[in-house]
Design an enzyme around this catalytic site. Structure first.
Site, PDB file in Angstrom:
ATOM      1  CE1 TYR A  66      36.432  32.604  30.048  1.00 53.28           C
ATOM      2  CE2 TYR A  66      35.105  34.528  30.551  1.00 53.28           C
ATOM      3  CZ  TYR A  66      35.968  33.530  30.949  1.00 53.28           C
ATOM      4  OH  TYR A  66      36.346  33.456  32.273  1.00 53.28           O
ATOM      5  CE  LYS A 104      35.864  34.705  35.497  1.00 49.29           C
ATOM      6  NZ  LYS A 104      35.917  34.160  36.872  1.00 49.29           N
TER       7      LYS A 104
HETATM    8  P1  NAD Z   1      39.133  24.939  38.335  1.00 51.33           P
HETATM    9  O1  NAD Z   1      38.143  24.052  37.622  1.00 51.33           O
HETATM   10  O2  NAD Z   1      40.334  24.287  38.856  1.00 51.33           O
HETATM   11  O3  NAD Z   1      38.422  25.747  39.482  1.00 51.33           O
HETATM   12  C1  NAD Z   1      37.085  26.162  39.408  1.00 51.33           C
HETATM   13  C2  NAD Z   1      36.507  25.902  40.770  1.00 51.33           C
HETATM   14  O4  NAD Z   1      35.174  26.408  40.847  1.00 51.33           O
HETATM   15  C3  NAD Z   1      36.441  24.402  41.110  1.00 51.33           C
HETATM   16  O5  NAD Z   1      37.110  24.176  42.314  1.00 51.33           O
HETATM   17  C4  NAD Z   1      34.960  24.146  41.250  1.00 51.33           C
HETATM   18  O6  NAD Z   1      34.685  23.146  42.219  1.00 51.33           O
HETATM   19  C5  NAD Z   1      34.504  25.516  41.716  1.00 51.33           C
HETATM   20  N1  NAD Z   1      33.053  25.710  41.622  1.00 51.33           N
HETATM   21  C6  NAD Z   1      32.253  25.763  40.519  1.00 51.33           C
HETATM   22  N2  NAD Z   1      30.962  25.903  40.888  1.00 51.33           N
HETATM   23  C7  NAD Z   1      30.960  25.944  42.257  1.00 51.33           C
HETATM   24  C8  NAD Z   1      29.951  26.072  43.245  1.00 51.33           C
HETATM   25  N3  NAD Z   1      28.647  26.165  42.904  1.00 51.33           N
HETATM   26  N4  NAD Z   1      30.308  26.092  44.541  1.00 51.33           N
HETATM   27  C9  NAD Z   1      31.606  25.991  44.914  1.00 51.33           C
HETATM   28  N5  NAD Z   1      32.614  25.861  44.038  1.00 51.33           N
HETATM   29  C10 NAD Z   1      32.286  25.838  42.722  1.00 51.33           C
HETATM   30  O7  NAD Z   1      39.481  26.080  37.265  1.00 51.33           O
HETATM   31  P2  NAD Z   1      40.337  27.409  37.409  1.00 51.33           P
HETATM   32  O8  NAD Z   1      40.720  27.758  36.014  1.00 51.33           O
HETATM   33  O9  NAD Z   1      41.377  27.263  38.446  1.00 51.33           O
HETATM   34  O10 NAD Z   1      39.245  28.487  37.841  1.00 51.33           O
HETATM   35  C11 NAD Z   1      39.370  29.279  38.998  1.00 51.33           C
HETATM   36  C12 NAD Z   1      38.983  30.716  38.723  1.00 51.33           C
HETATM   37  O11 NAD Z   1      39.951  31.293  37.853  1.00 51.33           O
HETATM   38  C13 NAD Z   1      37.630  30.892  38.046  1.00 51.33           C
HETATM   39  O12 NAD Z   1      37.008  32.052  38.552  1.00 51.33           O
HETATM   40  C14 NAD Z   1      38.018  31.120  36.599  1.00 51.33           C
HETATM   41  O13 NAD Z   1      37.036  31.812  35.855  1.00 51.33           O
HETATM   42  C15 NAD Z   1      39.256  31.961  36.805  1.00 51.33           C
HETATM   43  N6  NAD Z   1      40.134  32.084  35.644  1.00 51.33           N
HETATM   44  C16 NAD Z   1      40.585  30.974  35.015  1.00 51.33           C
HETATM   45  C17 NAD Z   1      41.397  31.113  33.897  1.00 51.33           C
HETATM   46  C18 NAD Z   1      41.908  29.903  33.150  1.00 51.33           C
HETATM   47  O14 NAD Z   1      42.283  30.039  31.981  1.00 51.33           O
HETATM   48  N7  NAD Z   1      41.972  28.731  33.755  1.00 51.33           N
HETATM   49  C19 NAD Z   1      41.767  32.385  33.471  1.00 51.33           C
HETATM   50  C20 NAD Z   1      41.291  33.497  34.151  1.00 51.33           C
HETATM   51  C21 NAD Z   1      40.475  33.339  35.245  1.00 51.33           C
END
Ligand code: NAD
Length: 259
Positions: free
Chosen positions: A156, A163
């Site tokens: 990570y 984060k």
């Molecule tokens: P995802 O890829 O579906 O979503 C990530 C989003 O970030 C996408 O829509 C992408 O377009 C957007 N993004 C990235 N750079 C950008 C920018 N410069 N401007 C605008 N948008 C931008 O993946 P996800 O897993 O749904 O991630 C969403 C959130 O959840 C993130 O903050 C991620 O760190 C967090 N998260 C994810 C997990 C997991 O395991 N999937 C766990 C905990 C937290």
């Protein structure tokens, strides 16, 4: 009548129907909220428009959160269309892929660190800053975090400090906006297979480890994160701010694997 009836929510971060932001948008729409969406770039436009349509929304705007002018343009549109914003969901993160596997110390770079902080943390307060005149007592802001904010997780890497910064950012925002009746929280979600997660080395092993180790012996779903987000951003959670709520099948309480 749903518990978000009458609320207007901006959801940033839908990239596909696997996105956590989509789980959140669906839950909020089901509970009666009107949703506005953004898409990061033209490649995602059609897909996000189609998903927005499924929740009865036609408010879909381009937004790269690294660009203040685009943040301002989104807020201008919301001011015209809605005047007031009750909910902002920040579900966005980014770090260069080559920094998301292997040795943290060896792979991290100044540019990578800066970019991860900018997109994954600063942009949350940037959105709040631009939307501030439209926020009202009862408005709620939410960002998506992960356990690596407070524990080390292999691969990570640079996203861990991003984060940690996001959660601190959330607490400072909560303290600052609280006297105006505006709440700010994070959800720390367990690992879920999404586009962003696919960029992190060893994701499959992480999901398997969760299933064997978490108190609920399974991973969580975007629907479960969505339901918790809908609650946190509703008046049902009116007394909750400055909080990181874990939606991770209990994984964060484990000190040692049972096996
Ligand atoms: P995802 O890829 O579906 O979503 C990530 C989003 O970030 C996408 O829509 C992408 O377009 C957007 N993004 C990235 N750079 C950008 C920018 N410069 N401007 C605008 N948008 C931008 O993946 P996800 O897993 O749904 O991630 C969403 C959130 O959840 C993130 O903050 C991620 O760190 C967090 N998260 C994810 C997990 C997991 O395991 N999937 C766990 C905990 C937290």
């Amino acid at each position: 009548m749903g518990f978000l009836t009458g609320k207007r929510a901006l959801v940033v971060g839908v990239a596909s129907d696997r996105s956590i932001a989509w789980g959140i948008a669906e839950a909020m729409a089901r509970e009666g909220a009107e949703i506005a969406y953004t898409y990061q770039n033209d490649k995602l436009k059609e897909r996000v428009e189609e998903l927005a349509g499924q929740t009865g929304s036609r408010l879909v705007m381009p937004l790269d959160v690294a660009e203040d002018a685009q943040i301002d343009a989104v807020c201008d549109t919301l001011r015209r269309e809605w005047a007031q914003v009750d909910v902002i969901v920040h579900s966005v993160a980014f770090a260069p892929r080559e920094q998301l596997s292997g040795s943290y110390v060896d792979t991290v770079t100044r540019d990578g660190f800066r970019l991860a902080q900018d997109i994954s943390s600063y942009s949350f307060v940037a959105l709040a800053k631009a939307a501030r005149p439209m926020l009202v007592p009862g408005s709620a802001l939410l960002a998506l975090s992960y356990l690596a904010a407070v524990r080390t997780i292999p691969n990570y890497n640079v996203m861990g400090p991003a984060k940690a910064s996001l959660e601190a950012n959330m607490r400072f925002m909560a303290a600052d906006l609280g006297p105006s009746g505006i709440r700010v929280n994070c959800i720390s979600a367990g690992p879920i297979k999404t586009l962003a997660a696919a960029g992190i080395g060893g994701m499959r092993i992480m999901l398997h480890y969760m299933e064997k180790t978490a108190p609920l012996r399974r991973c969580v779903t975007i629907e479960e994160v969505g339901n918790a987000a809908a609650f946190l951003c509703s008046d049902l959670a009116a007394g909750v701010t400055g909080q990181t709520l874990y939606v991770d099948a209990g994984y964060h309480v484990i000190g040692m694997s049972p096996e």
